[in-house]
Scaffold this motif. Structure first.
Motif, PDB file in Angstrom:
ATOM      1  N   HIS A 189     -42.158 -95.884  50.076  1.00 56.35           N
ATOM      2  CA  HIS A 189     -42.042 -96.593  48.795  1.00 56.35           C
ATOM      3  C   HIS A 189     -43.230 -96.279  47.896  1.00 56.35           C
ATOM      4  CE1 HIS A 189     -41.822 -99.995  45.971  1.00 56.35           C
ATOM      5  NE2 HIS A 189     -40.528-100.001  46.255  1.00 56.35           N
ATOM      6  N   PHE A 190     -44.418 -96.206  48.486  1.00 52.54           N
ATOM      7  CA  PHE A 190     -45.625 -95.879  47.727  1.00 52.54           C
ATOM      8  C   PHE A 190     -45.515 -94.483  47.125  1.00 52.54           C
ATOM      9  CE2 PHE A 190     -49.989 -94.278  47.354  1.00 52.54           C
ATOM     10  CZ  PHE A 190     -50.581 -95.307  46.641  1.00 52.54           C
ATOM     11  N   ARG A 191     -44.925 -93.553  47.880  1.00 55.48           N
ATOM     12  CA  ARG A 191     -44.736 -92.188  47.384  1.00 55.48           C
ATOM     13  C   ARG A 191     -43.859 -92.204  46.117  1.00 55.48           C
ATOM     14  NH1 ARG A 191     -46.149 -86.634  48.821  1.00 55.48           N
ATOM     15  NH2 ARG A 191     -45.281 -85.557  47.046  1.00 55.48           N
ATOM     16  N   LEU A 192     -42.810 -92.982  46.139  1.00 48.35           N
ATOM     17  CA  LEU A 192     -41.928 -93.072  44.972  1.00 48.35           C
ATOM     18  C   LEU A 192     -42.671 -93.641  43.767  1.00 48.35           C
ATOM     19  CD1 LEU A 192     -38.601 -94.337  46.584  1.00 48.35           C
ATOM     20  CD2 LEU A 192     -39.114 -92.032  45.768  1.00 48.35           C
ATOM     21  N   ILE A 193     -43.526 -94.635  43.999  1.00 47.12           N
ATOM     22  CA  ILE A 193     -44.304 -95.215  42.899  1.00 47.12           C
ATOM     23  C   ILE A 193     -45.244 -94.171  42.299  1.00 47.12           C
ATOM     24  CG2 ILE A 193     -46.091 -96.902  42.343  1.00 47.12           C
ATOM     25  CD1 ILE A 193     -44.822 -98.786  44.355  1.00 47.12           C
ATOM     26  N   ILE A 194     -45.935 -93.412  43.162  1.00 50.39           N
ATOM     27  CA  ILE A 194     -46.865 -92.387  42.679  1.00 50.39           C
ATOM     28  C   ILE A 194     -46.122 -91.305  41.909  1.00 50.39           C
ATOM     29  CG2 ILE A 194     -48.470 -90.581  43.415  1.00 50.39           C
ATOM     30  CD1 ILE A 194     -49.604 -93.391  43.585  1.00 50.39           C
ATOM     31  N   THR A 200     -44.392 -90.374  34.207  1.00 53.06           N
ATOM     32  CA  THR A 200     -44.700 -91.008  32.924  1.00 53.06           C
ATOM     33  C   THR A 200     -46.056 -90.575  32.365  1.00 53.06           C
ATOM     34  OG1 THR A 200     -45.590 -92.932  34.115  1.00 53.06           O
ATOM     35  CG2 THR A 200     -43.297 -93.038  33.396  1.00 53.06           C
ATOM     36  N   GLY A 201     -46.758 -89.687  33.076  1.00 52.56           N
ATOM     37  CA  GLY A 201     -48.015 -89.156  32.572  1.00 52.56           C
ATOM     38  C   GLY A 201     -49.241 -89.974  32.908  1.00 52.56           C
ATOM     39  N   ASP A 202     -49.088 -91.054  33.688  1.00 52.43           N
ATOM     40  CA  ASP A 202     -50.241 -91.871  34.069  1.00 52.43           C
ATOM     41  C   ASP A 202     -51.053 -91.201  35.177  1.00 52.43           C
ATOM     42  OD1 ASP A 202     -49.667 -94.143  32.332  1.00 52.43           O
ATOM     43  OD2 ASP A 202     -47.888 -94.377  33.586  1.00 52.43           O
ATOM     44  N   ASN A 204     -51.643 -87.134  36.909  1.00 52.12           N
ATOM     45  CA  ASN A 204     -51.355 -85.701  36.806  1.00 52.12           C
ATOM     46  C   ASN A 204     -51.100 -85.159  38.204  1.00 52.12           C
ATOM     47  OD1 ASN A 204     -51.802 -85.661  33.995  1.00 52.12           O
ATOM     48  ND2 ASN A 204     -54.012 -85.470  34.312  1.00 52.12           N
ATOM     49  N   LYS A 205     -49.936 -84.576  38.416  1.00 51.73           N
ATOM     50  CA  LYS A 205     -49.604 -84.024  39.719  1.00 51.73           C
ATOM     51  C   LYS A 205     -50.170 -82.608  39.822  1.00 51.73           C
ATOM     52  CE  LYS A 205     -45.794 -83.561  43.004  1.00 51.73           C
ATOM     53  NZ  LYS A 205     -44.357 -83.811  43.254  1.00 51.73           N
ATOM     54  N   LYS A 206     -51.132 -82.435  40.723  1.00 50.73           N
ATOM     55  CA  LYS A 206     -51.810 -81.150  40.860  1.00 50.73           C
ATOM     56  C   LYS A 206     -51.072 -80.198  41.793  1.00 50.73           C
ATOM     57  CE  LYS A 206     -55.192 -81.936  38.089  1.00 50.73           C
ATOM     58  NZ  LYS A 206     -55.295 -81.147  36.850  1.00 50.73           N
ATOM     59  N   ASN A 207     -50.561 -80.730  42.851  1.00 54.87           N
ATOM     60  CA  ASN A 207     -49.730 -79.953  43.767  1.00 54.87           C
ATOM     61  C   ASN A 207     -48.825 -80.923  44.503  1.00 54.87           C
ATOM     62  OD1 ASN A 207     -51.257 -80.947  46.080  1.00 54.87           O
ATOM     63  ND2 ASN A 207     -52.864 -79.524  45.455  1.00 54.87           N
ATOM     64  N   ARG A 208     -48.251 -80.478  45.573  1.00 54.52           N
ATOM     65  CA  ARG A 208     -47.222 -81.289  46.231  1.00 54.52           C
ATOM     66  C   ARG A 208     -47.720 -82.666  46.657  1.00 54.52           C
ATOM     67  NH1 ARG A 208     -43.927 -79.546  51.742  1.00 54.52           N
ATOM     68  NH2 ARG A 208     -42.477 -81.325  51.764  1.00 54.52           N
ATOM     69  N   HIS A 209     -48.955 -82.740  47.150  1.00 53.59           N
ATOM     70  CA  HIS A 209     -49.447 -83.997  47.709  1.00 53.59           C
ATOM     71  C   HIS A 209     -50.713 -84.508  47.043  1.00 53.59           C
ATOM     72  CE1 HIS A 209     -46.454 -83.648  50.824  1.00 53.59           C
ATOM     73  NE2 HIS A 209     -46.963 -82.522  51.282  1.00 53.59           N
ATOM     74  N   GLU A 210     -51.166 -83.890  45.954  1.00 52.89           N
ATOM     75  CA  GLU A 210     -52.408 -84.309  45.320  1.00 52.89           C
ATOM     76  C   GLU A 210     -52.174 -84.675  43.856  1.00 52.89           C
ATOM     77  OE1 GLU A 210     -55.349 -81.281  46.085  1.00 52.89           O
ATOM     78  OE2 GLU A 210     -55.944 -82.317  47.926  1.00 52.89           O
ATOM     79  N   PHE A 211     -52.853 -85.754  43.437  1.00 49.28           N
ATOM     80  CA  PHE A 211     -52.671 -86.282  42.097  1.00 49.28           C
ATOM     81  C   PHE A 211     -54.040 -86.612  41.501  1.00 49.28           C
ATOM     82  CE2 PHE A 211     -48.942 -87.096  44.569  1.00 49.28           C
ATOM     83  CZ  PHE A 211     -47.865 -86.939  43.712  1.00 49.28           C
ATOM     84  N   GLU A 212     -54.058 -86.706  40.171  1.00 51.86           N
ATOM     85  CA  GLU A 212     -55.295 -87.023  39.461  1.00 51.86           C
ATOM     86  C   GLU A 212     -55.007 -88.096  38.424  1.00 51.86           C
ATOM     87  OE1 GLU A 212     -58.285 -83.897  37.912  1.00 51.86           O
ATOM     88  OE2 GLU A 212     -57.075 -84.448  36.167  1.00 51.86           O
ATOM     89  N   LEU A 213     -55.889 -89.070  38.322  1.00 47.64           N
ATOM     90  CA  LEU A 213     -55.715 -90.150  37.368  1.00 47.64           C
ATOM     91  C   LEU A 213     -55.836 -89.620  35.948  1.00 47.64           C
ATOM     92  CD1 LEU A 213     -55.304 -93.255  37.345  1.00 47.64           C
ATOM     93  CD2 LEU A 213     -57.782 -93.461  37.129  1.00 47.64           C
ATOM     94  N   LYS A 216     -54.333 -91.563  30.131  1.00 46.43           N
ATOM     95  CA  LYS A 216     -53.207 -92.336  29.605  1.00 46.43           C
ATOM     96  C   LYS A 216     -53.000 -93.634  30.378  1.00 46.43           C
ATOM     97  CE  LYS A 216     -48.227 -91.925  28.598  1.00 46.43           C
ATOM     98  NZ  LYS A 216     -47.832 -93.109  29.355  1.00 46.43           N
ATOM     99  N   ALA A 217     -53.527 -93.685  31.595  1.00 44.19           N
ATOM    100  CA  ALA A 217     -53.347 -94.880  32.419  1.00 44.19           C
ATOM    101  C   ALA A 217     -53.925 -96.115  31.720  1.00 44.19           C
ATOM    102  CB  ALA A 217     -54.019 -94.686  33.772  1.00 44.19           C
ATOM    103  N   LEU A 218     -55.061 -95.962  31.030  1.00 37.19           N
ATOM    104  CA  LEU A 218     -55.657 -97.103  30.334  1.00 37.19           C
ATOM    105  C   LEU A 218     -54.750 -97.604  29.216  1.00 37.19           C
ATOM    106  CD1 LEU A 218     -59.440 -96.142  30.101  1.00 37.19           C
ATOM    107  CD2 LEU A 218     -58.362 -97.805  31.614  1.00 37.19           C
TER     108      LEU A 218
END
Length: 277
Positions: A189-194, A200-202, A204-213, A216-218
């Protein structure tokens, strides 16, 4: 080394090598491994022990990134060696520094006591943890974690680093979440949220399993909080209107009742009129 120290040293190696940690393993409640490093004074890394015979210790030296270079050393050449053992017991890691520390820990079953305390804490964690099923709750927690890290570092110069989804899951719930009985379902479920936050751009998906804040989140959080304030203001306004309506209705009913009472008092009784005649 004198004979007693040598005997205890060899027995510690034999005990640890009987359950030597594999090169790769996953954390599990069933783990019971040892990792042995022998150092000398001033040596930061030493030798990672793989095996031994009555006269020689065989292992690997540090390359700068991992233990890889094959090496061996005879017991005769060991002068005041420093024994460092890490025991992986369940989800716990117990580090022994020195021969006496090792034997005290093993004799008094320190790993088992750590495991018992950890089990109690895990049960309490599972009983009290409430998973965040809201996108906004997760986003707020990730921003909060980013700001906490920024405060401890350069603040203004600190930039968001990409993180694995595993690290993000740990940031939101702590390391004990990986031993939670509902880990599989909640992590899915957490994966779906991420993934949704990335869409929505909050994030940034860097690769399959890594993300960056994302900055736009603010803006997203600010818009959400403003909408929440408006919603709460509307609720308060609706309650106020409802209360005023009830007050007005009660006041109208009271005035009607008073008018009715006055009318009754002003109207003469028919029986009294007949008596007067």
């Amino acid at each position: 080394m004198n004979k007693l120290i040598t005997l205890l040293f060899k027995k510690a190696l034999i005990r640890s090598l009987n359950k030597k940690a594999p090169s790769r393993f996953r954390y599990s409640v069933e783990n019971d491994f040892y990792s042995i490093v022998i150092k000398k004074q001033g040596d930061e890394y030493g030798i990672l022990v793989d095996s031994m015979n009555p006269t020689t210790i065989k292992g690997r030296l540090w390359t700068g990134s991992r233990y890889q270079i094959p090496a061996s050393i005879s017991f005769d050449r060991l002068q005041k060696p420093i024994l460092e053992v890490t025991r992986f017991y369940g989800f716990e890691q117990i580090r022994y520094s020195g021969l006496w520390d090792f034997w005290c820990g093993e004799i008094f079953q320190l790993p088992f006591l750590h495991w018992l305390a950890s089990t109690v804490k895990q049960k309490f964690f599972e009983a009290t943890t409430r998973f965040r099923h809201s996108r906004m709750d997760v986003l707020k927690k990730l921003v909060e974690k980013h700001l906490d890290t920024a405060v401890r570092q350069n603040g203004l110069l600190f930039e968001a680093n990409q993180k694995s989804i595993i690290q993000m899951f740990s940031d939101c719930y702590g390391a004990r979440v990986f031993a939670h009985s509902a880990y599989s379902a909640e992590s899915a479920h957490f994966r779906l949220i991420i993934e949704s936050l990335a869409e929505t751009g909050d994030l940034n998906k860097k690769n399959r399993h890594e993300f960056e804040l994302s900055p736009k989140a603010l803006a997203t959080i600010a818009e959400y909080e403003q909408a929440e304030r408006r919603h709460k203001d509307n609720i308060r306004l609706n309650w106020l209107i409802a209360v005023l309506t009830l007050v007005i209705a009660a006041s109208t009913a009271l005035q009607g009742w008073q008018a009715f009472q006055l009318l009754n008092e002003a109207t003469p009784s028919p029986k009294l009129d007949q008596t007067s005649r």
